[in-house]
Design a protein around this motif. Structure first.
Motif, PDB file in Angstrom:
ATOM      1  N   LEU A   1       0.867  -1.178   0.000  1.00 10.72           N
ATOM      2  CA  LEU A   1       0.000   0.000   0.000  1.00 10.72           C
ATOM      3  C   LEU A   1       0.897   1.218   0.000  1.00 10.72           C
ATOM      4  O   LEU A   1       1.837   1.297   0.797  1.00 10.72           O
ATOM      5  CB  LEU A   1      -0.896   0.029   1.235  1.00 10.72           C
ATOM      6  N   ARG A   2       0.597   2.169  -0.890  1.00 12.73           N
ATOM      7  CA  ARG A   2       1.378   3.401  -0.991  1.00 12.73           C
ATOM      8  C   ARG A   2       0.458   4.613  -0.822  1.00 12.73           C
ATOM      9  O   ARG A   2      -0.089   5.118  -1.791  1.00 12.73           O
ATOM     10  CB  ARG A   2       2.083   3.468  -2.336  1.00 12.73           C
ATOM     11  N   PRO A   3       0.303   5.075   0.414  1.00 10.90           N
ATOM     12  CA  PRO A   3      -0.484   6.305   0.606  1.00 10.90           C
ATOM     13  C   PRO A   3       0.297   7.502   0.075  1.00 10.90           C
ATOM     14  O   PRO A   3       1.518   7.567   0.215  1.00 10.90           O
ATOM     15  CB  PRO A   3      -0.671   6.379   2.124  1.00 10.90           C
ATOM     16  N   LYS A   4      -0.419   8.426  -0.551  1.00 11.61           N
ATOM     17  CA  LYS A   4       0.214   9.625  -1.112  1.00 11.61           C
ATOM     18  C   LYS A   4      -0.401  10.860  -0.469  1.00 11.61           C
ATOM     19  O   LYS A   4      -1.614  10.942  -0.317  1.00 11.61           O
ATOM     20  CB  LYS A   4      -0.001   9.692  -2.623  1.00 11.61           C
ATOM     21  N   GLY A   5       0.454  11.807  -0.118  1.00 13.68           N
ATOM     22  CA  GLY A   5      -0.028  13.061   0.449  1.00 13.68           C
ATOM     23  C   GLY A   5       0.087  13.087   1.949  1.00 13.68           C
ATOM     24  O   GLY A   5       1.175  12.949   2.491  1.00 13.68           O
ATOM     25  N   ARG A   6      -1.058  13.223   2.618  1.00  9.35           N
ATOM     26  CA  ARG A   6      -1.096  13.366   4.075  1.00  9.35           C
ATOM     27  C   ARG A   6      -2.083  12.386   4.682  1.00  9.35           C
ATOM     28  O   ARG A   6      -3.162  12.185   4.143  1.00  9.35           O
ATOM     29  CB  ARG A   6      -1.565  14.776   4.436  1.00  9.35           C
ATOM     30  N   VAL A   7      -1.713  11.810   5.816  1.00 14.83           N
ATOM     31  CA  VAL A   7      -2.660  11.034   6.609  1.00 14.83           C
ATOM     32  C   VAL A   7      -2.935  11.858   7.856  1.00 14.83           C
ATOM     33  O   VAL A   7      -2.063  12.048   8.694  1.00 14.83           O
ATOM     34  CB  VAL A   7      -2.119   9.640   6.999  1.00 14.83           C
TER      35      VAL A   7
END
Length: 112
Positions: A14-20
Motif C-alpha cells: 500500500l502506498r499512501p500519497k499526500g497526508r494522513v
C-alpha cells in the motif's frame, strides 16, 4: 490522500500519497485493515507520504494489533524525514519493522 495498492513478490504493498490526518485516516484504515484477513505479508510504503498525524498513527497501531492477531507480517518503508521523526518521537518506531526503502522490505518480507 490517495492510496495505490499492488502485489509484488507475494507482498501486498500500500502506498499512501499526500497526508494522513484526521480527514484521511479512515480511508487508510479501510484500505489497510482488511489486508490482514489474507496470509500475504503487508508493506506500507510511505515514500509518497509527506505527513502523518496521531490519527494515522492510531490506524497503524490497529494494523499492528491485527498483524499480531492473524500472524500476517506487517512492514513499513520509505519514510521521509518528517514522517520518520513522528515515529521516533512517538515511540512508534520501536513497534514496527521499518526499512529505508520498499525494495529492501520486499526482499525480506517475501522471503518470510
Amino acid at each position: 490522500m490517495e492510496i495505490e495498492t499492488e502485489t509484488q513478490a507475494g507482498v501486498v504493498v500500500l502506498r499512501p500519497k499526500g497526508r494522513v490526518d484526521s480527514n484521511s485516516a479512515r480511508e487508510l484504515e479501510e484500505a489497510l485493515l482488511p489486508r490482514f484477513d489474507a496470509p500475504a505479508p503487508v508493506l506500507v510504503d510511505f515514500s509518497a507520504l509527506s505527513y502523518i498525524s496521531s490519527a494515522g498513527l492510531r490506524v497503524l497501531l490497529l494494523a499492528a494489533r491485527r498483524s499480531k492477531a492473524t500472524g500476517t507480517a506487517l512492514g513499513l518503508s520509505g519514510m521521509s524525514e518528517p514522517v520518520a521523526e513522528v515515529f521516533a518521537i512517538s515511540g512508534f518506531a520501536k513497534l514496527f519493522r521499518i526499512w529505508p526503502d520498499a525494495e529492501a522490505a520486499l526482499a525480506e518480507l517475501a522471503a518470510g
